[in-house]
Motif scaffolding. Structure first.
Motif, PDB file in Angstrom:
ATOM      1  N   ILE A  37       1.077  -1.189  -0.366  1.00  0.00           N
ATOM      2  CA  ILE A  37      -0.068  -0.180  -0.142  1.00  0.00           C
ATOM      3  C   ILE A  37       1.065   1.412  -0.475  1.00  0.00           C
ATOM      4  N   VAL A  38       1.483   0.777   0.680  1.00  0.00           N
ATOM      5  CA  VAL A  38       2.499   2.737   0.898  1.00  0.00           C
ATOM      6  C   VAL A  38       3.104   2.559  -0.178  1.00  0.00           C
ATOM      7  N   LYS A  39       3.905   1.252  -0.889  1.00  0.00           N
ATOM      8  CA  LYS A  39       4.713   1.594  -1.806  1.00  0.00           C
ATOM      9  C   LYS A  39       4.111   2.130  -3.022  1.00  0.00           C
ATOM     10  N   ASP A  40       2.546   1.404  -3.345  1.00  0.00           N
ATOM     11  CA  ASP A  40       2.261   1.757  -3.914  1.00  0.00           C
ATOM     12  C   ASP A  40       1.640   3.402  -4.373  1.00  0.00           C
ATOM     13  N   ARG A  41       1.425   4.057  -2.989  1.00  0.00           N
ATOM     14  CA  ARG A  41       1.271   5.433  -2.742  1.00  0.00           C
ATOM     15  C   ARG A  41       2.714   6.485  -2.895  1.00  0.00           C
ATOM     16  N   MET A  42       3.328   5.398  -2.613  1.00  0.00           N
ATOM     17  CA  MET A  42       4.816   6.670  -3.184  1.00  0.00           C
ATOM     18  C   MET A  42       5.028   6.794  -4.061  1.00  0.00           C
ATOM     19  N   GLU A  43       4.774   6.035  -5.040  1.00  0.00           N
ATOM     20  CA  GLU A  43       4.996   6.029  -6.304  1.00  0.00           C
ATOM     21  C   GLU A  43       4.340   6.414  -7.293  1.00  0.00           C
ATOM     22  N   LEU A  44       2.863   6.760  -7.046  1.00  0.00           N
ATOM     23  CA  LEU A  44       1.880   7.629  -7.461  1.00  0.00           C
ATOM     24  C   LEU A  44       2.341   8.852  -6.805  1.00  0.00           C
ATOM     25  N   GLN A  45       3.151   9.095  -5.784  1.00  0.00           N
ATOM     26  CA  GLN A  45       3.372  10.754  -5.171  1.00  0.00           C
ATOM     27  C   GLN A  45       4.723  11.073  -6.164  1.00  0.00           C
ATOM     28  N   GLU A  46       5.570  10.584  -6.425  1.00  0.00           N
ATOM     29  CA  GLU A  46       6.598  10.637  -6.885  1.00  0.00           C
ATOM     30  C   GLU A  46       7.841  11.965  -5.948  1.00  0.00           C
ATOM     31  N   GLY A  47       7.569  11.624  -4.808  1.00  0.00           N
ATOM     32  CA  GLY A  47       7.912  12.725  -4.049  1.00  0.00           C
ATOM     33  C   GLY A  47       7.822  14.011  -3.950  1.00  0.00           C
ATOM     34  N   LYS A  48       6.414  13.756  -3.964  1.00  0.00           N
ATOM     35  CA  LYS A  48       5.339  15.103  -3.319  1.00  0.00           C
ATOM     36  C   LYS A  48       4.410  14.931  -2.356  1.00  0.00           C
ATOM     37  N   ALA A  49       5.018  15.762  -1.263  1.00  0.00           N
ATOM     38  CA  ALA A  49       3.971  15.570  -0.357  1.00  0.00           C
ATOM     39  C   ALA A  49       2.507  16.631  -0.262  1.00  0.00           C
ATOM     40  N   MET A  50       1.772  15.812  -0.151  1.00  0.00           N
ATOM     41  CA  MET A  50       0.660  16.093  -0.064  1.00  0.00           C
ATOM     42  C   MET A  50      -0.291  15.898   0.748  1.00  0.00           C
ATOM     43  N   PRO A  51      -2.144  16.633   0.865  1.00  0.00           N
ATOM     44  CA  PRO A  51      -2.802  15.348   2.285  1.00  0.00           C
ATOM     45  C   PRO A  51      -3.471  14.516   1.533  1.00  0.00           C
ATOM     46  N   VAL A  52      -3.444  13.811   2.479  1.00  0.00           N
ATOM     47  CA  VAL A  52      -4.164  12.361   2.016  1.00  0.00           C
ATOM     48  C   VAL A  52      -5.772  11.564   2.296  1.00  0.00           C
ATOM     49  N   LEU A  53      -6.246  11.595   1.615  1.00  0.00           N
ATOM     50  CA  LEU A  53      -7.682  10.751   2.354  1.00  0.00           C
ATOM     51  C   LEU A  53      -7.497   9.276   2.113  1.00  0.00           C
ATOM     52  N   CYS A  54      -7.861   8.556   3.420  1.00  0.00           N
ATOM     53  CA  CYS A  54      -8.228   7.408   3.496  1.00  0.00           C
ATOM     54  C   CYS A  54      -9.356   7.083   3.918  1.00  0.00           C
ATOM     55  N   ASP A  55     -10.199   5.916   3.479  1.00  0.00           N
ATOM     56  CA  ASP A  55     -10.951   5.592   2.943  1.00  0.00           C
ATOM     57  C   ASP A  55     -11.164   4.445   3.803  1.00  0.00           C
ATOM     58  N   ILE A  56     -11.539   3.869   4.997  1.00  0.00           N
ATOM     59  CA  ILE A  56     -10.970   2.835   5.694  1.00  0.00           C
ATOM     60  C   ILE A  56     -12.156   2.393   5.821  1.00  0.00           C
ATOM     61  N   ARG A  57     -13.904   2.423   5.431  1.00  0.00           N
ATOM     62  CA  ARG A  57     -14.765   1.477   6.143  1.00  0.00           C
ATOM     63  C   ARG A  57     -15.348   0.490   5.821  1.00  0.00           C
ATOM     64  N   GLU A  58     -13.973   0.307   4.646  1.00  0.00           N
ATOM     65  CA  GLU A  58     -14.198  -1.518   5.055  1.00  0.00           C
ATOM     66  C   GLU A  58     -13.094  -2.202   5.276  1.00  0.00           C
ATOM     67  N   VAL A  59     -12.507  -1.838   6.394  1.00  0.00           N
ATOM     68  CA  VAL A  59     -11.221  -2.963   6.681  1.00  0.00           C
ATOM     69  C   VAL A  59     -11.753  -3.052   7.676  1.00  0.00           C
TER      70      VAL A  59
END
Length: 132
Positions: A37-59
């Motif tokens: 999950i973290v690896k894929d997130r970081m690849e998408l962000q490409e080093g850009k810091a930003m706000p993150v919304l995590c929908d964990i309702r199904e967890v």
């Protein structure tokens, strides 16, 4: 700019100013899942810091090793974090996370997407993901 990505555990929706991660219904998020999950997130962000919304309702379950990993390594490039929860289960999961880990980034749980986006400083638009 709008990018999407999906793996076994989550769907990622990336816009100019927000990364929205929707966790899928799986039996348990373990360390291996958290690392992907973290690896894929970081690849998408490409080093850009930003706000993150995590929908964990199904967890339904997340083990301690995964919580620790997400709280520490998983906070890199996250400016602010909002959890979208559905009490009582994900409310308890977010509470355990918030109560047992010193937060490197401002983090709060929400039951309404609009309130979570406001906390993150994002104006709600259709680009912020499929969930209203």
């Amino acid at each position: 700019m709008k990018e999407t990505h999906e793996n076994t555990y989550a769907i990622y929706l990336l816009t100019e100013d927000l990364l929205h991660i929707i966790y899928k219904k799986v039996p348990c998020i373990n360390l291996k899942a958290a690392q992907l999950i973290v690896k894929d997130r970081m690849e998408l962000q490409e080093g850009k810091a930003m706000p993150v919304l995590c929908d964990i309702r199904e967890v339904r379950n997340i083990d301690k090793a995964a919580r620790d990993y997400l709280a520490l390594e998983g906070s890199l490039w996250v400016e602010k974090l909002a959890f979208l929860i559905d009490p009582p289960v994900t409310d308890m999961i977010s509470s355990i996370y918030l109560d047992t880990h010193a937060q490197k980034v401002p983090t709060r749980p929400f039951t309404k997407k609009a309130e979570a986006l406001a906390y993150l400083g994002i104006k709600e638009t259709d680009d912020n993901g499929p969930i209203k």
